[in-house]
Design a protein around this motif. Structure first.
Motif, PDB file in Angstrom:
ATOM      1  N   LEU A 290       0.645  -0.961  -0.301  1.00  0.00           N
ATOM      2  CA  LEU A 290      -0.256   0.222  -0.395  1.00  0.00           C
ATOM      3  C   LEU A 290       0.690   0.971  -0.096  1.00  0.00           C
ATOM      4  O   LEU A 290       2.378   1.515   0.388  1.00  0.00           O
ATOM      5  CB  LEU A 290      -0.932  -0.084   1.322  1.00  0.00           C
ATOM      6  CG  LEU A 290      -1.951  -1.217   1.404  1.00  0.00           C
ATOM      7  CD1 LEU A 290      -3.136  -1.003   2.632  1.00  0.00           C
ATOM      8  CD2 LEU A 290      -2.911  -0.926  -0.219  1.00  0.00           C
ATOM      9  N   TYR A 291       0.178   1.799  -0.384  1.00  0.00           N
ATOM     10  CA  TYR A 291       0.743   3.840  -0.506  1.00  0.00           C
ATOM     11  C   TYR A 291       0.023   4.734  -0.878  1.00  0.00           C
ATOM     12  O   TYR A 291      -1.290   4.767  -1.517  1.00  0.00           O
ATOM     13  CB  TYR A 291       1.499   3.589  -2.076  1.00  0.00           C
ATOM     14  CG  TYR A 291       3.012   4.982  -1.918  1.00  0.00           C
ATOM     15  CD1 TYR A 291       3.916   5.250  -1.408  1.00  0.00           C
ATOM     16  CD2 TYR A 291       2.117   5.939  -3.351  1.00  0.00           C
ATOM     17  CE1 TYR A 291       4.637   6.656  -1.575  1.00  0.00           C
ATOM     18  CE2 TYR A 291       2.681   7.897  -2.555  1.00  0.00           C
ATOM     19  CZ  TYR A 291       3.870   7.392  -2.735  1.00  0.00           C
ATOM     20  OH  TYR A 291       4.647   8.427  -1.862  1.00  0.00           O
ATOM     21  N   ASP A 292      -0.341   5.475   0.394  1.00  0.00           N
ATOM     22  CA  ASP A 292      -0.972   7.040   1.085  1.00  0.00           C
ATOM     23  C   ASP A 292      -0.657   8.047   0.428  1.00  0.00           C
ATOM     24  O   ASP A 292       0.250   8.263   0.936  1.00  0.00           O
ATOM     25  CB  ASP A 292      -1.180   7.247   2.589  1.00  0.00           C
ATOM     26  CG  ASP A 292      -2.516   7.684   2.570  1.00  0.00           C
ATOM     27  OD1 ASP A 292      -3.252   7.981   1.546  1.00  0.00           O
ATOM     28  OD2 ASP A 292      -2.230   8.111   3.683  1.00  0.00           O
ATOM     29  N   ASP A 293      -1.175   8.483  -1.057  1.00  0.00           N
ATOM     30  CA  ASP A 293      -0.740   9.834  -0.750  1.00  0.00           C
ATOM     31  C   ASP A 293      -2.045  11.157  -0.914  1.00  0.00           C
ATOM     32  O   ASP A 293      -2.704  11.174  -0.940  1.00  0.00           O
ATOM     33  CB  ASP A 293      -0.448   9.999  -2.340  1.00  0.00           C
ATOM     34  CG  ASP A 293      -0.186  11.385  -2.972  1.00  0.00           C
ATOM     35  OD1 ASP A 293       0.043  12.121  -1.906  1.00  0.00           O
ATOM     36  OD2 ASP A 293      -0.174  11.810  -3.777  1.00  0.00           O
ATOM     37  N   ARG A 294      -1.303  11.799   0.488  1.00  0.00           N
ATOM     38  CA  ARG A 294      -2.805  12.326   1.378  1.00  0.00           C
ATOM     39  C   ARG A 294      -3.133  13.798   0.553  1.00  0.00           C
ATOM     40  O   ARG A 294      -3.907  13.905   0.877  1.00  0.00           O
ATOM     41  CB  ARG A 294      -2.412  12.342   2.776  1.00  0.00           C
ATOM     42  CG  ARG A 294      -1.897  11.117   3.783  1.00  0.00           C
ATOM     43  CD  ARG A 294      -1.576  11.231   5.264  1.00  0.00           C
ATOM     44  NE  ARG A 294      -1.872  10.346   5.839  1.00  0.00           N
ATOM     45  CZ  ARG A 294      -1.369  10.356   7.405  1.00  0.00           C
ATOM     46  NH1 ARG A 294      -0.701  11.591   7.769  1.00  0.00           N
ATOM     47  NH2 ARG A 294      -1.269   9.539   8.029  1.00  0.00           N
ATOM     48  N   GLU A 295      -1.816  13.942  -0.225  1.00  0.00           N
ATOM     49  CA  GLU A 295      -2.100  14.805  -0.858  1.00  0.00           C
ATOM     50  C   GLU A 295      -3.363  15.361  -1.788  1.00  0.00           C
ATOM     51  O   GLU A 295      -4.147  15.647  -2.421  1.00  0.00           O
ATOM     52  CB  GLU A 295      -0.771  15.781  -1.248  1.00  0.00           C
ATOM     53  CG  GLU A 295      -0.077  16.370  -0.736  1.00  0.00           C
ATOM     54  CD  GLU A 295       1.228  17.166  -0.947  1.00  0.00           C
ATOM     55  OE1 GLU A 295       1.416  17.436  -2.481  1.00  0.00           O
ATOM     56  OE2 GLU A 295       2.271  17.207  -0.201  1.00  0.00           O
ATOM     57  N   GLN A 296      -3.211  14.139  -2.740  1.00  0.00           N
ATOM     58  CA  GLN A 296      -4.082  13.491  -3.472  1.00  0.00           C
ATOM     59  C   GLN A 296      -5.453  13.012  -3.157  1.00  0.00           C
ATOM     60  O   GLN A 296      -6.269  12.842  -3.858  1.00  0.00           O
ATOM     61  CB  GLN A 296      -3.627  12.630  -4.496  1.00  0.00           C
ATOM     62  CG  GLN A 296      -2.313  13.099  -5.521  1.00  0.00           C
ATOM     63  CD  GLN A 296      -2.985  14.377  -5.940  1.00  0.00           C
ATOM     64  OE1 GLN A 296      -3.736  14.566  -6.755  1.00  0.00           O
ATOM     65  NE2 GLN A 296      -1.428  15.549  -6.083  1.00  0.00           N
ATOM     66  N   GLN A 297      -5.482  12.273  -1.753  1.00  0.00           N
ATOM     67  CA  GLN A 297      -6.087  11.762  -1.185  1.00  0.00           C
ATOM     68  C   GLN A 297      -6.355  10.748  -1.819  1.00  0.00           C
ATOM     69  O   GLN A 297      -7.730   9.968  -2.952  1.00  0.00           O
ATOM     70  CB  GLN A 297      -7.716  12.370  -0.793  1.00  0.00           C
ATOM     71  CG  GLN A 297      -7.403  13.357  -0.097  1.00  0.00           C
ATOM     72  CD  GLN A 297      -7.288  14.717  -0.692  1.00  0.00           C
ATOM     73  OE1 GLN A 297      -7.886  15.248  -1.852  1.00  0.00           O
ATOM     74  NE2 GLN A 297      -6.153  15.730  -0.439  1.00  0.00           N
TER      75      GLN A 297
END
Length: 468
Positions: A290-297
């Motif tokens: 998994l990879y979470d990009d919080r800026e792009q939600q």
């Protein structure tokens, strides 16, 4: 000790029994008090303090109907000869001694003593879900309550309608769209609601019934919204044992929450969970990356070793209180064909693709050079074959006059330094070996030679002296 406590109660006028009640801060308690049926028309009350100096918290003569006074409510059930007192929004200051009392004008009031203890507990106020998704609400309680029943109800018009209860079951219990699991060893209730819709919004209670005398509860508001940011369901396909890539959007309000992907097994929606709690950093745990990009939600990842048994997954977020909000359903259609790259992780697939691409480029370059060389050779052959032919008699390449073997200009045998034709030492005019006058002279008969001829020859070519 019990005998002494009972004797002490009997010594207090009006006190006929006692109970101990435990509540949790932020929640509430329901306390049930019995009375003699002959007092069903009498006023009922609930007070705090010692019996002789008890201060009312609520008092009413209303029958068979809830009466509210701030955080306290009282319901007098005349048919059962019991009245119930409810206290909401408990705090630690609410701990102490209380009394359930029946007002008897002509005598001593009847009373039940209540020892209330408030412990610090989980405070659940509002839980948010999304239409089309699912939610798991976790409720924590102390392990001292081992023999209990848990009811979950939805409040409407001063009534609470049960949606599901556990009935002391240790397994998941399902009732339509509601499921519940009471883990008594951990003191944790898990409430699962599937296929959420906006009609599910409202106030709910989780009621833990400890005994016939009392229960404690927690209230929360469930808020179901429709958010256009997120896809409700994704369908993918993969070969058996292969891998798939996933992309799940989530609302901006959950950017700081933990993200997860769950694998569903039967009734357990989250049989195995892979969480990621850092932004822009890969989390590799077994078959799920998994990879979470919080800026792009955006939550991205890959699932490897896919099988028919592991074909349903959910993307979601987990709040600070541990509630799990399932947003996007991921369905993987599994085929029987197993490809050569089955089970490979994403990075390995990318590496193989890059190496294959480089090899193809090298092969193309080599083939291009070989082909170019063949074309050049063919052009040379065609140029030679198409060269114009000339007469051998005039062609310098076939003219015998220019044959190196006969051309005195190139014949080494005609070197001026050795060629008798050009060697001055072998001048026919001086070389006796080639002087024709010598032959003529020697062929003459001395007895018959003419003096005129002799004179001529000797004049033109003097004869060298002959040595005897």
């Amino acid at each position: 000790m019990k005998i002494i406590w009972t004797f002490t109660l009997m010594m207090i006028p009006g006190v006929v029994s006692s109970m101990s009640v435990t509540g949790y801060s932020g929640g509430g308690v329901n306390i049930t008090c019995e009375y003699d049926k002959k007092y069903k028309e009498n006023t009922k009350y609930f007070c705090k303090g010692d019996w002789l100096s008890c201060i009312d918290r609520i008092r009413t003569d209303i029958k068979d109907k809830w009466f509210d006074d701030g955080r306290f409510s009282l319901y007098d059930d005349t048919r059962s000869a019991v009245f119930t007192v409810t206290i909401r929004n408990l705090t630690e200051e609410d701990s102490g001694t209380y009394h359930c009392g029946v007002d008897i004008p002509t005598g001593i009031d009847s009373s039940t003593e209540v020892k209330l203890k408030i412990s610090t507990g989980q405070q659940t106020r509002t839980v948010r879900g999304y239409s089309g998704g699912n939610i798991i609400i976790n409720y924590k309680y102390e392990l001292i309550h081992t023999n209990h029943v848990i009811d979950v109800c939805k409040t409407s018009s001063d009534q609470c309608f049960t949606v599901i209860n556990t009935n002391r079951s240790t397994e998941w219990k399902r009732d339509r769209r509601f499921s519940a699991h009471d883990d008594t060893s951990a003191g944790l209730l898990r409430l699962f609601i599937r296929d959420l819709n906006e009609n599910d919004s409202g106030e709910y209670k989780i009621i833990v019934k400890v005994s016939e005398d009392y229960s404690f509860f927690s209230e929360f508001d469930l808020d179901i919204k429709t958010d256009d940011c997120c896809v409700k369901s994704i369908s993918l396909s993969a070969s058996a044992g292969g891998s798939v890539n996933i992309n799940c959007k989530y609302p901006q309000s959950h950017s700081g929450d933990v993200k997860f992907v769950c694998w569903r097994s039967g009734a357990d929606l989250c049989a195995k969970e892979t969480p990621v709690n850092e932004s822009r950093r890969w989390r590799d745990e077994g078959k799920i990356q998994l990879y979470d990009d919080r800026e792009q939600q955006l939550l991205t990842g890959s699932i490897s070793h896919v099988t028919e048994e592991n074909s349903e997954y959910w993307c979601g977020v987990q709040t600070d209180q541990g509630h799990k909000i399932f947003i996007t359903r991921v369905l993987v259609s599994v085929t029987d064909t197993v490809g050569p790259a089955a089970g490979w992780p994403v990075w390995m697939g990318i590496t193989v693709a890059c190496v294959t691409f480089i090899i193809i480029i090298i092969i193309i370059i080599v083939l291009y050079k070989i082909q170019k060389k063949r074309i050049n050779c063919r052009s040379a052959i065609d140029e030679y074959e198409n060269y114009p032919r000339t007469d051998p008699r005039t062609d310098p390449r076939t003219d015998p006059r220019t044959d190196p073997r006969t051309d005195p200009r190139t014949d080494p045998r005609t070197d001026p330094r050795t060629d008798p034709r050009t060697d001055p030492r072998t001048d026919p005019r001086t070389d006796p070996r080639t002087d024709p006058s010598e032959d003529t002279y020697t062929s003459l008969d001395l007895n018959t030679r003419s003096s005129d001829l002799y004179d001529t020859l000797t004049t033109v070519h003097p004869r060298p002296a002959v040595h005897q």
